[in-house]
Design a protein around this motif. Structure first.
Motif, PDB file in Angstrom:
ATOM      1  N   GLY A   1       0.819  -1.206   0.000  1.00  0.00           N
ATOM      2  CA  GLY A   1       0.000   0.000   0.000  1.00  0.00           C
ATOM      3  C   GLY A   1       0.847   1.247   0.000  1.00  0.00           C
ATOM      4  N   THR A   2       0.198   2.368  -0.273  1.00  0.00           N
ATOM      5  CA  THR A   2       0.880   3.657  -0.335  1.00  0.00           C
ATOM      6  C   THR A   2       0.169   4.639   0.601  1.00  0.00           C
ATOM      7  N   TRP A   3       0.647   5.879   0.604  1.00  0.00           N
ATOM      8  CA  TRP A   3       0.048   6.904   1.454  1.00  0.00           C
ATOM      9  C   TRP A   3      -1.443   7.075   1.165  1.00  0.00           C
ATOM     10  N   ALA A   4      -1.838   6.884  -0.072  1.00  0.00           N
ATOM     11  CA  ALA A   4      -3.247   7.033  -0.438  1.00  0.00           C
ATOM     12  C   ALA A   4      -4.129   5.991   0.237  1.00  0.00           C
ATOM     13  N   ASP A   5      -3.546   4.895   0.701  1.00  0.00           N
ATOM     14  CA  ASP A   5      -4.318   3.836   1.348  1.00  0.00           C
ATOM     15  C   ASP A   5      -4.477   4.048   2.850  1.00  0.00           C
ATOM     16  N   LEU A   6      -3.785   5.029   3.404  1.00  0.00           N
ATOM     17  CA  LEU A   6      -3.878   5.321   4.829  1.00  0.00           C
ATOM     18  C   LEU A   6      -5.210   5.995   5.143  1.00  0.00           C
ATOM     19  N   ARG A   7      -5.852   5.564   6.221  1.00  0.00           N
ATOM     20  CA  ARG A   7      -7.093   6.179   6.682  1.00  0.00           C
ATOM     21  C   ARG A   7      -6.910   6.562   8.148  1.00  0.00           C
ATOM     22  N   TYR A   8      -7.209   7.817   8.481  1.00  0.00           N
ATOM     23  CA  TYR A   8      -7.075   8.207   9.877  1.00  0.00           C
ATOM     24  C   TYR A   8      -8.029   9.339  10.222  1.00  0.00           C
ATOM     25  N   ASP A   9      -8.547   9.276  11.433  1.00  0.00           N
ATOM     26  CA  ASP A   9      -9.313  10.351  12.058  1.00  0.00           C
ATOM     27  C   ASP A   9      -9.240  10.133  13.557  1.00  0.00           C
ATOM     28  N   ALA A  10      -9.989  10.895  14.313  1.00  0.00           N
ATOM     29  CA  ALA A  10      -9.886  10.830  15.767  1.00  0.00           C
ATOM     30  C   ALA A  10     -10.319   9.483  16.330  1.00  0.00           C
ATOM     31  N   SER A  11     -11.100   8.734  15.575  1.00  0.00           N
ATOM     32  CA  SER A  11     -11.590   7.447  16.085  1.00  0.00           C
ATOM     33  C   SER A  11     -10.588   6.316  15.866  1.00  0.00           C
ATOM     34  N   ALA A  12      -9.849   6.346  14.740  1.00  0.00           N
ATOM     35  CA  ALA A  12      -8.941   5.234  14.452  1.00  0.00           C
ATOM     36  C   ALA A  12      -8.007   5.571  13.290  1.00  0.00           C
ATOM     37  N   ILE A  13      -6.911   4.836  13.241  1.00  0.00           N
ATOM     38  CA  ILE A  13      -6.007   4.839  12.088  1.00  0.00           C
ATOM     39  C   ILE A  13      -6.019   3.430  11.512  1.00  0.00           C
ATOM     40  N   THR A  14      -6.174   3.344  10.184  1.00  0.00           N
ATOM     41  CA  THR A  14      -6.273   2.041   9.534  1.00  0.00           C
ATOM     42  C   THR A  14      -5.272   1.963   8.386  1.00  0.00           C
TER      43      THR A  14
END
Length: 304
Positions: free
Chosen positions: A142-155
């Motif tokens: 995966g790359t940076w575009a596949d990162l998901r993050y907000d105050a609830s979680a990082i995936t």
């Protein structure tokens, strides 16, 4: 594996007089470590020992968020599970700054190279370079575009991992500066692997910084940050040819066209990220990247 780390930013000792905190006219310097790098805090204050102890505790707290070598750090837990619920504010904040640097550098600052970094470290520990197939496999997670993050979680995608070593030292310097500013303090130099100056040298003038380069440079630092990177500053191999800065476009170590890249900015985190990515850039790309970050300047660019 050879992980020899050189320091490129040094305080010009001839310009400073350091002593204990009881000497009101002399500089007091605390020394410790931050993310494996030597850390110092230099100031003149009758309560210098108390102030630097507070800063040391903050560095320790942030290590527990950003360290890749502590199994219980927030970043290590994220990388192990590819998921982190209710992440610390500082981790989210650093990822937001990393995203700014990612855009400014056209993707060349990319913390998702950690699986590649692990591959190179393991391979050279075994006495050989990684194969093309191994490099392709590491890049496929995966790359940076596949990162998901907000105050609830990082995936992260399965197999992904992050390294914030190209930004976290600067971020720690910024956070310590924020802590000390909140106490109304100034004329302090924070070195957490990258430099952050609050005000200037209390003995007069700017903080004097010497850059270790084939063409050594002397820089005055005041109310600014300064970060330096070099493709061969840390190496994987005994020959000293496989550098630690990996190109996300190819999966290979940076072509050492630059001996040293030094960047000044208002934020030590962004200066850190820019200097890292600029090791991969042409002069034209460097010019475009520095224009994308308000107040950033390339203060030293030494070709090999």
């Amino acid at each position: 594996m050879i992980l020899s780390r050189r320091r490129f930013l040094t305080i010009s000792a001839a310009a400073l007089t350091c002593a204990g905190p009881g000497h009101a006219s002399s500089l007091y310097r605390w020394q410790g470590s931050a993310l494996g790098a030597r850390a110092t805090i230099t100031l003149t204050h009758p309560e210098a020992a108390r102030i630097t102890e507070s800063a040391r505790a903050e560095i320790e707290r942030l290590e527990q968020i950003f360290s890749l070598y502590r199994r219980t750090s927030a970043l290590s837990l994220l990388n192990a599970a590819c998921y982190l619920e209710a992440p610390p504010f500082e981790l989210l904040d650093c990822l937001t700054l990393a995203s700014v640097a990612h855009r400014a550098t056209a993707g060349l600052f990319d913390p998702t190279v950690q699986p590649l970094w692990d591959l190179y470290a393991r391979s050279y520990s075994a006495g050989h370079a990684p194969s093309e197939t191994e490099i392709a496999t590491a890049r496929a997670h995966g790359t940076w575009a596949d990162l998901r993050y907000d105050a609830s979680a990082i995936t992260l995608n399965p197999g992904m991992a992050l390294t914030l070593n190209g930004i976290a030292q600067g971020y720690i310097a910024d956070r310590v500066a924020h802590l000390l500013q909140a106490e109304g303090l100034s004329d302090i130099l924070i070195d957490a692997g990258e430099l952050r100056a609050l005000g200037g040298n209390p003995q007069g003038g700017d903080w004097p910084v010497t850059l270790d380069s084939p063409t050594p440079a002397r820089i005055g630092l005041r109310d600014r940050a300064l970060a330096s990177s070099a493709p061969l500053g840390t190496v994987f191999d005994a020959a000293g040819t496989a550098g630690h800065i990996l190109d996300p476009r190819t999966g290979r170590p940076a072509d050492p066209r630059w001996h040293l890249v030094s960047v000044s900015a208002e934020s030590a985190a962004l200066a850190d990220a820019l200097s890292t990515a600029m090791c991969l850039m042409s002069p034209e790309e460097i010019d475009m990247a520095v224009k994308a970050i308000k107040g950033a300047q390339v203060v030293h660019l030494a070709p090999t």
